[in-house]
Design a protein around this motif. Structure first.
Motif, PDB file in Angstrom:
ATOM      1  N   LEU A  37       0.834  -1.200   0.000  1.00 37.31           N
ATOM      2  CA  LEU A  37       0.000   0.000   0.000  1.00 37.31           C
ATOM      3  C   LEU A  37       0.868   1.249   0.000  1.00 37.31           C
ATOM      4  O   LEU A  37       0.584   2.210  -0.722  1.00 37.31           O
ATOM      5  CB  LEU A  37      -0.921  -0.009   1.218  1.00 37.31           C
ATOM      6  N   ARG A  38       1.937   1.246   0.784  1.00 36.42           N
ATOM      7  CA  ARG A  38       2.819   2.411   0.833  1.00 36.42           C
ATOM      8  C   ARG A  38       3.443   2.694  -0.529  1.00 36.42           C
ATOM      9  O   ARG A  38       3.528   3.843  -0.965  1.00 36.42           O
ATOM     10  CB  ARG A  38       3.921   2.179   1.878  1.00 36.42           C
ATOM     11  N   ARG A  39       3.865   1.638  -1.227  1.00 37.10           N
ATOM     12  CA  ARG A  39       4.471   1.828  -2.554  1.00 37.10           C
ATOM     13  C   ARG A  39       3.445   2.353  -3.554  1.00 37.10           C
ATOM     14  O   ARG A  39       3.779   3.165  -4.411  1.00 37.10           O
ATOM     15  CB  ARG A  39       5.068   0.507  -3.047  1.00 37.10           C
ATOM     16  N   SER A  40       2.220   1.901  -3.437  1.00 39.83           N
ATOM     17  CA  SER A  40       1.195   2.343  -4.391  1.00 39.83           C
ATOM     18  C   SER A  40       0.875   3.818  -4.222  1.00 39.83           C
ATOM     19  O   SER A  40       0.459   4.481  -5.177  1.00 39.83           O
ATOM     20  CB  SER A  40      -0.086   1.511  -4.213  1.00 39.83           C
ATOM     21  N   ARG A  41       1.071   4.343  -3.024  1.00 37.59           N
ATOM     22  CA  ARG A  41       0.738   5.743  -2.773  1.00 37.59           C
ATOM     23  C   ARG A  41       1.713   6.709  -3.441  1.00 37.59           C
ATOM     24  O   ARG A  41       1.425   7.894  -3.537  1.00 37.59           O
ATOM     25  CB  ARG A  41       0.693   5.999  -1.264  1.00 37.59           C
ATOM     26  N   ARG A  42       2.841   6.209  -3.871  1.00 39.60           N
ATOM     27  CA  ARG A  42       3.734   7.078  -4.633  1.00 39.60           C
ATOM     28  C   ARG A  42       3.057   7.521  -5.927  1.00 39.60           C
ATOM     29  O   ARG A  42       3.262   8.631  -6.400  1.00 39.60           O
ATOM     30  CB  ARG A  42       5.046   6.341  -4.951  1.00 39.60           C
ATOM     31  N   ARG A  43       2.228   6.663  -6.507  1.00 38.47           N
ATOM     32  CA  ARG A  43       1.594   6.971  -7.791  1.00 38.47           C
ATOM     33  C   ARG A  43       0.261   7.685  -7.631  1.00 38.47           C
ATOM     34  O   ARG A  43      -0.350   8.060  -8.610  1.00 38.47           O
ATOM     35  CB  ARG A  43       1.400   5.672  -8.577  1.00 38.47           C
ATOM     36  N   MET A  44      -0.211   7.842  -6.388  1.00 43.33           N
ATOM     37  CA  MET A  44      -1.478   8.518  -6.125  1.00 43.33           C
ATOM     38  C   MET A  44      -1.264   9.550  -5.028  1.00 43.33           C
ATOM     39  O   MET A  44      -0.923   9.189  -3.901  1.00 43.33           O
ATOM     40  CB  MET A  44      -2.554   7.516  -5.692  1.00 43.33           C
ATOM     41  N   GLN A  45      -1.454  10.801  -5.345  1.00 43.09           N
ATOM     42  CA  GLN A  45      -1.223  11.865  -4.376  1.00 43.09           C
ATOM     43  C   GLN A  45      -2.466  12.754  -4.259  1.00 43.09           C
ATOM     44  O   GLN A  45      -3.367  12.700  -5.096  1.00 43.09           O
ATOM     45  CB  GLN A  45      -0.018  12.706  -4.787  1.00 43.09           C
ATOM     46  N   MET A  46      -2.470  13.584  -3.213  1.00 41.70           N
ATOM     47  CA  MET A  46      -3.636  14.420  -2.942  1.00 41.70           C
ATOM     48  C   MET A  46      -3.214  15.861  -2.703  1.00 41.70           C
ATOM     49  O   MET A  46      -2.189  16.122  -2.055  1.00 41.70           O
ATOM     50  CB  MET A  46      -4.399  13.893  -1.725  1.00 41.70           C
ATOM     51  N   ILE A  47      -4.011  16.785  -3.235  1.00 41.48           N
ATOM     52  CA  ILE A  47      -3.885  18.204  -2.913  1.00 41.48           C
ATOM     53  C   ILE A  47      -5.050  18.529  -1.989  1.00 41.48           C
ATOM     54  O   ILE A  47      -6.213  18.387  -2.367  1.00 41.48           O
ATOM     55  CB  ILE A  47      -3.947  19.079  -4.180  1.00 41.48           C
ATOM     56  N   PHE A  48      -4.740  18.960  -0.773  1.00 42.10           N
ATOM     57  CA  PHE A  48      -5.774  19.144   0.237  1.00 42.10           C
ATOM     58  C   PHE A  48      -6.430  20.514   0.117  1.00 42.10           C
ATOM     59  O   PHE A  48      -5.871  21.464  -0.440  1.00 42.10           O
ATOM     60  CB  PHE A  48      -5.184  18.956   1.628  1.00 42.10           C
ATOM     61  N   GLN A  49      -7.629  20.598   0.706  1.00 45.98           N
ATOM     62  CA  GLN A  49      -8.449  21.793   0.541  1.00 45.98           C
ATOM     63  C   GLN A  49      -7.840  23.021   1.199  1.00 45.98           C
ATOM     64  O   GLN A  49      -7.800  24.090   0.606  1.00 45.98           O
ATOM     65  CB  GLN A  49      -9.850  21.531   1.116  1.00 45.98           C
ATOM     66  N   ASP A  71       1.022   9.458 -10.892  1.00 43.66           N
ATOM     67  CA  ASP A  71       0.219   9.372 -12.110  1.00 43.66           C
ATOM     68  C   ASP A  71      -1.161   9.975 -11.899  1.00 43.66           C
ATOM     69  O   ASP A  71      -1.765  10.492 -12.835  1.00 43.66           O
ATOM     70  CB  ASP A  71       0.059   7.905 -12.540  1.00 43.66           C
ATOM     71  N   LEU A  72      -1.688   9.883 -10.670  1.00 43.87           N
ATOM     72  CA  LEU A  72      -3.023  10.370 -10.343  1.00 43.87           C
ATOM     73  C   LEU A  72      -2.936  11.357  -9.192  1.00 43.87           C
ATOM     74  O   LEU A  72      -2.265  11.106  -8.194  1.00 43.87           O
ATOM     75  CB  LEU A  72      -3.931   9.194  -9.941  1.00 43.87           C
ATOM     76  N   ILE A  73      -3.635  12.492  -9.338  1.00 39.48           N
ATOM     77  CA  ILE A  73      -3.723  13.470  -8.261  1.00 39.48           C
ATOM     78  C   ILE A  73      -5.192  13.729  -7.966  1.00 39.48           C
ATOM     79  O   ILE A  73      -5.972  14.066  -8.869  1.00 39.48           O
ATOM     80  CB  ILE A  73      -3.014  14.789  -8.619  1.00 39.48           C
ATOM     81  N   VAL A  74      -5.565  13.557  -6.701  1.00 36.62           N
ATOM     82  CA  VAL A  74      -6.904  13.903  -6.237  1.00 36.62           C
ATOM     83  C   VAL A  74      -6.816  15.299  -5.631  1.00 36.62           C
ATOM     84  O   VAL A  74      -6.148  15.496  -4.614  1.00 36.62           O
ATOM     85  CB  VAL A  74      -7.427  12.894  -5.197  1.00 36.62           C
TER      86      VAL A  74
END
Length: 369
Positions: A93-105, A181-184
């Motif tokens: 799970l930790r490794r997968s989070r490198r490819r998915m990041q978040m910009i907070f409100q 790769d993905l940013i929320v």
């Protein structure tokens, strides 16, 4: 907006996030649940920008966090590039989070006030082993600041020394630091001035073109969402009620809730503003701890019918190239059903929430989510 690749990067299937409501002095008892996200399914293509809109408390932020496993899903799957993130644990799970990041409100509370900008940016890089060479790391830090329009001197400063727009740029740089790769992006411009909003939105679009990013943009500002999104999903009380290409949704909304949202957008022409359709919804958003039976929107819907609406929950189905969750979408579109006045309904918390103790104090929908 970018040209879309047909490859699906993220696929969410029947995702649910239910938060338990507990009560007790010595032993906590679960007396109910908050149905924050309740059966969401969507797919996002690589390089696409997917806008997620809805009023405060509808579950948008919870959905975004659940995609990244910042909130644990109750059930359902989140398949990212062929891997079900909902089932990952520990190091995987930790490794997968490198490819998915978040910009907070909130650009201030999401940054550690005790860390310099350099430390903030390095933290994620070190966690994923991306700072092995000092010279390369220094070069990478300068590239990140240049990409978001900040000077190199910003590395030595702390979050309180920047304006709101600059802090949001630091948040974007932090998300980019691990090459995702993905940013929320959760309300990435809602806390900013209008002029700064345009700068940040344009920055996100430029970075997408340069780096091939995929975005999930969560917002309640419909004008911003239309400008940046390829497709838009409209969310109400934990579920998607309509999904379509951005232009199609704004030109031909099919769900009554979408029509109400779009009618609230002000038009700068006084003549058009006075004569256009305006839909005022009755009542408040029902509590996600006790959602209405049938269609979640039927308690506030001006097109509500005696059959189906209060008893059968509609599923997303294709109507003219758009996905809509409404039993009477075609009839409303073609004018066979006309709107009527709606009396606000009071939804009481009873039954499963232990009537002997009375309804728990769980706050408003916006506070819960």
């Amino acid at each position: 907006m970018t040209e879309q690749n047909s490859e699906v990067l993220l696929e969410v299937d029947d995702l649910k996030v239910h938060f338990p409501i507990k009560r007790g002095v010595v032993i906590d008892r679960t007396i109910g649940h908050v149905y924050a996200v309740d059966g969401v399914s969507l797919s996002i293509r690589r390089g696409e920008t997917y806008g997620l809109v809805g009023e405060s408390g509808c579950g948008k932020s919870t959905l975004g966090r659940a995609i990244l496993r910042l909130n644990e899903p109750t059930s359902g799957s989140v398949v990212f590039d062929g891997t079900d993130v909902a089932k990952l644990k520990g190091e995987a799970l930790r490794r997968s989070r490198r490819r998915m990041q978040m910009i907070f409100q909130d650009p201030l509370s999401s940054l550690d006030p005790r860390q310099s900008v350099e430390s903030i940016l390095l933290e994620g890089m070190r966690a994923h082993g991306l700072d092995k060479d000092k010279e390369a790391t220094d070069r990478r830090l300068r590239e990140l600041l240049t990409a978001v329009g900040l000077p190199e001197t910003a590395l030595r400063k702390y979050p309180h020394e920047f304006s709101g727009g600059q802090r949001q740029r630091i948040g974007i740089a932090r998300a980019l630091a691990v090459e995702p790769d993905l940013i929320v992006a959760d309300e990435p411009v809602s806390a900013l001035d209008v002029s700064v909003q345009a700068q940040v939105v344009n920055l996100l679009e430029d970075l997408q073109d340069e780096l091939g990013l995929t975005y999930v943009v969560i917002a309640h500002d419909l004008a911003v969402v239309r400008h940046i999104s390829d497709r838009i999903g409209v969310m109400y009380l934990g579920s998607i009620v309509e999904e379509a290409d951005a232009d199609a949704l704004y030109e031909n909304p099919l769900h009554p809730y979408t029509r109400a949202l779009l009618s609230a957008i002000p038009v700068p022409d006084p003549t058009v503003e006075d004569n256009r359709e305006q839909i005022l919804l009755a009542g408040d958003l029902p509590s996600p701890a006790a959602p209405p039976n049938g269609c979640r929107f039927h308690t506030r819907c001006p097109w509500r019918q005696q059959s189906l609406c209060a008893t059968d929950r509609p599923e997303l189905r294709d109507v003219g190239g758009q996905r809509v969750a409404c039993h009477y979408a075609e009839d409303i579109r073609d004018g066979r059903i006309t709107p009527h006045e709606v009396e606000p309904e009071l939804v009481e918390l009873t039954g499963a929430l232990n009537p002997d103790l009375g309804p728990p104090d769980i706050g408003t929908a916006a506070e819960i989510l």
